[in-house]
Each structure stands twice: as C-alpha cells, then as structure tokens.
Design a protein around this motif. Structure first.
Motif, mmCIF file in Angstrom:
data_model
loop_
_atom_site.group_PDB
_atom_site.id
_atom_site.type_symbol
_atom_site.label_atom_id
_atom_site.label_comp_id
_atom_site.label_asym_id
_atom_site.label_seq_id
_atom_site.Cartn_x
_atom_site.Cartn_y
_atom_site.Cartn_z
ATOM 1 N N GLN A 28 0.820 -1.210 0.000
ATOM 2 C CA GLN A 28 0.000 0.000 0.000
ATOM 3 C C GLN A 28 0.857 1.265 0.000
ATOM 4 O OE1 GLN A 28 -3.358 0.025 -0.292
ATOM 5 N NE2 GLN A 28 -3.266 -2.206 -0.464
ATOM 6 N N ASN A 32 3.012 3.667 -6.735
ATOM 7 C CA ASN A 32 2.066 3.538 -7.847
ATOM 8 C C ASN A 32 0.708 3.066 -7.345
ATOM 9 O OD1 ASN A 32 4.038 4.236 -9.757
ATOM 10 N ND2 ASN A 32 4.784 2.127 -9.827
ATOM 11 N N ASP A 33 -0.329 3.526 -7.999
ATOM 12 C CA ASP A 33 -1.699 3.139 -7.693
ATOM 13 C C ASP A 33 -2.016 1.846 -8.449
ATOM 14 O OD1 ASP A 33 -4.391 2.869 -7.257
ATOM 15 O OD2 ASP A 33 -4.862 4.978 -7.582
ATOM 16 N N ARG A 52 -10.897 1.390 -9.329
ATOM 17 C CA ARG A 52 -10.655 1.496 -7.887
ATOM 18 C C ARG A 52 -11.839 0.950 -7.101
ATOM 19 N NH1 ARG A 52 -6.662 4.294 -5.713
ATOM 20 N NH2 ARG A 52 -7.948 4.656 -3.858
ATOM 21 N N LEU A 57 -10.430 -0.538 -3.687
ATOM 22 C CA LEU A 57 -9.409 0.391 -3.196
ATOM 23 C C LEU A 57 -10.010 1.650 -2.598
ATOM 24 C CD1 LEU A 57 -6.839 0.105 -6.139
ATOM 25 C CD2 LEU A 57 -6.797 -1.060 -3.936
#
Length: 312
Positions: A28, A32-33, A52, A57
């Motif tokens: 986490q 980077n996402d 997401r 997320l």
C-alpha cells in the motif's frame, strides 16, 4: 512428537498473519496506484475510478486487509495486474524451478561444509585448519551476486563451458543439469562457510566431553571417535544453523535467480515489485514466508530425533 508439531504449526499462524499484514502495508505504501497499473498509462480518470471501486481500493485499509485475508482463506491470491493471469497459476510454474535450485545447492554444500568443519576440528591449528577457516571467512564475506557474476563472466562467457541464462529443462535431463550447475554453485557456495565454522566449533566443544575420552580409552580409532561420538553429538547446533541458513538462502535465491535469469519465485518477486504488480508480489511474499516457516518446523522435528531428552 505429533503434539509438538501441532503446537509449532499453531504458533506459525500469528507469524504468518504478521507477515501478511506487513506485506499488505508495504504494497500500500508503494508509489504507484494499483488501479492505474491495471488500467494502463493511457486510461482516463473515469476508467481508473471505476477500477478502484471494482478492486475495493476506495474502502478503508482495515476493510481492504480483511477482504484480502478472506480471499486468501478461499485460496484466491488474486490476478496479476500486468498479464491478467491468476497469481496461483503463475506461482505454480515457478515453485518447481526454485525447489530444484534449492535442492541442487544444498545437496553438495551441506556435506562439504560439515566435512570441512570436521577436518578443521580433527587437525586443529594445522595448515589445513587455517586454510579451511580462511575459505569459510571468505565464503561468509563475499556477496552472492559477486560470486554469480564471477562465474557468469569466467565459466559461462569466457570459457563457455556451461550455460548461464535460463533453465535448460527439468533437473533429471542433461540440459537441465548443465543449466543448474552455475546457479547451484553460486547459491551453495555462500552456504559452506557458516556450516564449516559452526561444525568445527561444535565438534571441538564435544571433543572435551567425558564420553569422548571414554571412547578413546576403549581404544577406538580417532576417526571413529570423531564420526560416531563427536560429530553425532555436535549435530544439534549444526542443525540450528542449517535451519537459519536455509531460510536465508530463500533471500539469496532471489539474487541468484535474477543474475542467472532462473524462472523461480525469487525472480518473479523482483519482477512483480519492479512492475508494481501488487497481487503477484504479495503472492511471492506468502510463498517465501511459508517456506521459511516450514523449514523451521523441520528443524524442530530434527531436534526431537537427535536429542532423546526432547521427546519427553
């Protein structure tokens, strides 16, 4: 012994939960996402927001971790963000080569390390003993990647005696044996030094015991005394070190597999981390952690086999 094994397995549960939590938080904290990695560099913000929500997320971290544990209990390790392949399928193709490399490294390094340590104790303070200790110190000091690069440059590139990239095939084939020699020498080479030093120290400690003096008084030869009475009773600290070093070899395997392009779990972990493939990286962390836990469990079982006092 069965009760002892069950207790050790129960103690491994909180350890594994801690590893899962730390691995989850580390992923986490990455730059980077995961939704951006999954969507690709050209995706619009609407697509990223939808992903997401689909990947969960948008929920709090505690809820995400709970959902992650629930999926693990169902045997779902997720899907790779890069190639859209189930993580468990990818791990299934890399565990075999990693086990081959570990086996090929240990099958020669453990006997050689114990032999060198026993010879050093038998001929204490001799030239042979000093050479063995110098070799052991060098083995502990030299990094794994340096040994691998030297073998790649000298044996593989200059002399061209052995292949040095990739896996030539299963271990029972000629191509597979040729391809695994250099990685096994690299990974096992750093294992010999600590084993030899611990064996020498443990055998020297046992040689001053009363039962060893009694065996010598009975007229037994020195090698019988060394092998049957000294080395056998010195195996407990040696097994302890073996368990720790085999666990550390899992980390060394990551470097070795990367240097030699070996298609194992370690190389998969490095590639997953570099490409921000979070489900794949978490899956490799789980496999490596389970390997360390089961190695320590095997060491505990060996304790009870070597020391009758522990069976009570």
């Amino acid at each position: 012994m069965l009760r002892h094994c069950l207790m050790r397995l129960l103690l491994a549960v909180p350890v594994m939960l801690g590893v899962l939590l730390i691995g989850f938080l580390l992923m986490q904290a990455g730059p980077n996402d995961p939704a951006v990695v999954r969507a690709g560099p050209n995706a619009t913000q609407d697509v990223i927001d939808a992903l997401r929500i689909e990947m969960g997320l948008d929920k709090p971290l505690l809820v995400q971790f709970g959902l992650y544990i629930w999926r693990l209990l169902q045997g779902d390790l997720g899907v790779s963000l890069i190639n859209n392949v189930p993580v468990i399928q990818e791990l299934g193709t890399t565990i075999g080569p990693s086990l081959e490399l570990m086996f090929a490294s240990l099958i020669w390094a453990i006997p050689l390390g114990i032999l060198l340590g026993t010879l050093g104790a038998r001929y204490q303070r001799s030239l042979l003993d000093r050479c063995i200790m110098a070799f052991s110190v060098a083995g502990v000091s030299v990094p794994v990647f340096f040994v691998g690069l030297i073998l790649v440059w000298g044996v593989g590139f200059k002399l061209q005696w052995l292949p040095f990239t990739g896996r030539g095939g299963p271990l029972w084939t000629l191509e597979g044996l040729k391809a695994i020699i250099l990685p096994a020498l690299t990974l096992g080479g750093v294992f010999i030094g600590p084993v030899a030093r611990m064996t020498r120290t443990a055998v020297l400690d046992v040689l001053g015991a009363d039962h060893v003096r009694t065996a010598r008084a009975k007229g037994l030869t020195e090698w019988v005394v060394m092998m049957r009475h000294a080395l056998r009773n010195a195996l407990i600290p040696i097994v302890t070190l073996l368990g720790l070093q085999i666990g550390f070899l899992l980390g060394g395997a990551v470097v070795t597999e990367t240097v030699f392009s070996w298609p194992g779990v370690g190389r998969l972990a490095v590639g997953a981390i570099l490409s921000s493939d979070f489900p794949m990286a978490q899956g490799t962390i789980i496999i490596l952690s389970l390997g360390f836990i089961f190695i320590n469990l095997a060491v505990d079982i060996l304790y009870t086999a070597l020391d009758p006092r522990l069976r009570a």
